[in-house]
Design an enzyme around this catalytic site. Structure first.
Site, mmCIF file in Angstrom:
data_model
loop_
_atom_site.group_PDB
_atom_site.id
_atom_site.type_symbol
_atom_site.label_atom_id
_atom_site.label_comp_id
_atom_site.label_asym_id
_atom_site.label_seq_id
_atom_site.Cartn_x
_atom_site.Cartn_y
_atom_site.Cartn_z
ATOM 1 N N SER A 231 0.828 -1.207 0.000
ATOM 2 C CA SER A 231 0.000 0.000 0.000
ATOM 3 C C SER A 231 0.859 1.253 0.000
ATOM 4 O O SER A 231 0.524 2.254 -0.647
ATOM 5 C CB SER A 231 -0.923 -0.002 1.222
ATOM 6 O OG SER A 231 -0.185 0.010 2.431
ATOM 7 N N ARG A 235 0.412 3.562 -3.305
ATOM 8 C CA ARG A 235 -0.261 4.853 -3.094
ATOM 9 C C ARG A 235 0.536 5.977 -3.741
ATOM 10 O O ARG A 235 -0.011 6.816 -4.454
ATOM 11 C CB ARG A 235 -0.438 5.114 -1.601
ATOM 12 C CG ARG A 235 -1.161 6.422 -1.298
ATOM 13 C CD ARG A 235 -1.242 6.691 0.186
ATOM 14 N NE ARG A 235 -2.091 5.728 0.866
ATOM 15 C CZ ARG A 235 -1.647 4.732 1.619
ATOM 16 N NH1 ARG A 235 -0.332 4.559 1.771
ATOM 17 N NH2 ARG A 235 -2.480 3.907 2.216
ATOM 18 N N ASN A 239 -0.733 7.867 -7.413
ATOM 19 C CA ASN A 239 -1.031 9.295 -7.459
ATOM 20 C C ASN A 239 -0.154 10.045 -8.448
ATOM 21 O O ASN A 239 -0.635 10.899 -9.206
ATOM 22 C CB ASN A 239 -0.885 9.899 -6.058
ATOM 23 C CG ASN A 239 -2.092 9.648 -5.183
ATOM 24 O OD1 ASN A 239 -3.105 10.337 -5.255
ATOM 25 N ND2 ASN A 239 -2.000 8.642 -4.328
#
Length: 301
Positions: A231, A235, A239
């Site tokens: 994660s 992440r 993005n």
């Protein structure tokens, strides 16, 4: 049926998302632009583990070295009476990170604050490359590739946003994960670490029931442990990759006439201004999660 304009747009996007790579082939180590010049496509993608995204590594290293050198210069030439603007900004960043560590990390480890500072500033610098116009550095690379190296223009690859490369973000998150394992074992011992994995979250005073719960606990805790680096890396990558892709799509508008140029300019400025929030926010989230995970690794129940 796609029009030629759509095909060109797709090719433009694919070209901008292609890294400059060096990989190990049957003929030895080769650059993917050399292979493309020979008409061999996707050779490095199929080369397996020994493929390096040279552009991502280069910009990540340069920005990391820039961070280390600039902060070292400030520390060496720091003035108490009349600090300069750069020194004041560095002190603000250090104090902000130090406060974040003190508020979040509940153990005792002198390594955590420098690690958090390095992650925060390094990730910010890598994210800031997203502000560079998408065609500027690739154009410089193309001119060098064509006029200096004598290669074809279509073999000029350069992807200059390191955090839009999943290999870079996962390298950071795997490094954090290894530290989590190291300090979990160091602080709690092998027995304590294995106990966390097998005796929680479900427990029972009945020994037989507790033994039956061990596989369930081990499965759940292992998933939770492995999910941390996944994660953390995804992440940041997701993005910044999406941000880079949107900048590329906006750049296409500039070639669609006067209306497209005006719309592209407005969209580009709006998205760039929005990134004033996105760039430090993603670095802050990565830093804070790192501190939280390492704090949990230092908690000895």
């Amino acid at each position: 049926m796609a029009s030629s304009e759509n095909v060109d747009s797709v090719g433009y996007i694919k070209h901008h998302l292609q890294n400059l790579q060096v990989c190990k082939t049957d003929d030895g180590w080769m650059w993917n632009n050399e292979l493309a010049d020979q008409g061999i496509t996707n050779a490095c993608e199929n080369a397996g583990f020994w493929t390096f995204n040279v552009d991502s590594l280069f910009f990540a290293f340069i920005l990391g070295a820039l961070f280390c050198f600039s902060f070292w210069r400030v520390a060496k030439n720091a003035k108490i009476d009349n600090p300069g603007r750069w020194q004041s900004m560095v002190e603000m960043i250090v104090e902000f990170v130090d406060k974040s560590v003190k508020d979040t990390f509940h153990g005792r480890n002198p390594l955590i604050a420098p690690l958090a500072l390095t992650i925060f500033v390094w990730v910010i610098l890598m994210n800031m490359m997203d502000w560079v116009p998408v065609d500027l550095l690739p154009w410089v690379a193309e001119q060098t590739n064509v006029h200096v190296l004598g290669n074809e223009p279509h073999t000029s690859y350069l992807k200059f946003l390191p955090t839009a490369d999943v290999n870079i973000t996962f390298s950071l998150s795997i490094g954090v994960f290894l530290m989590i394992l190291f300090y979990s074992i160091k602080v709690k011992g092998i027995g304590g670490f294995l106990g966390e994995l097998t005796l929680h979250p479900f427990s029972s005073k009945n020994k037989f029931v507790q033994v039956l719960l061990i596989p369930v606990n081990l499965l759940m805790e292992t998933i939770g442990l492995v999910a941390k680096p996944i994660s953390l890396g995804l992440r940041l990558f997701g993005n910044l990759y999406a941000a880079e892709l949107l900048f590329i799509l906006i750049a296409i508008l500039f070639s669609t006439g006067v209306g497209g140029f005006i719309g592209g300019f407005i969209s580009y400025m709006g998205w760039a201004i929005f990134h004033i929030l996105v760039i430090p926010l993603q670095a802050f989230i990565f830093m804070m999660l790192t501190i939280v995970y390492l704090s949990q690794a230092h908690e000895d129940h």
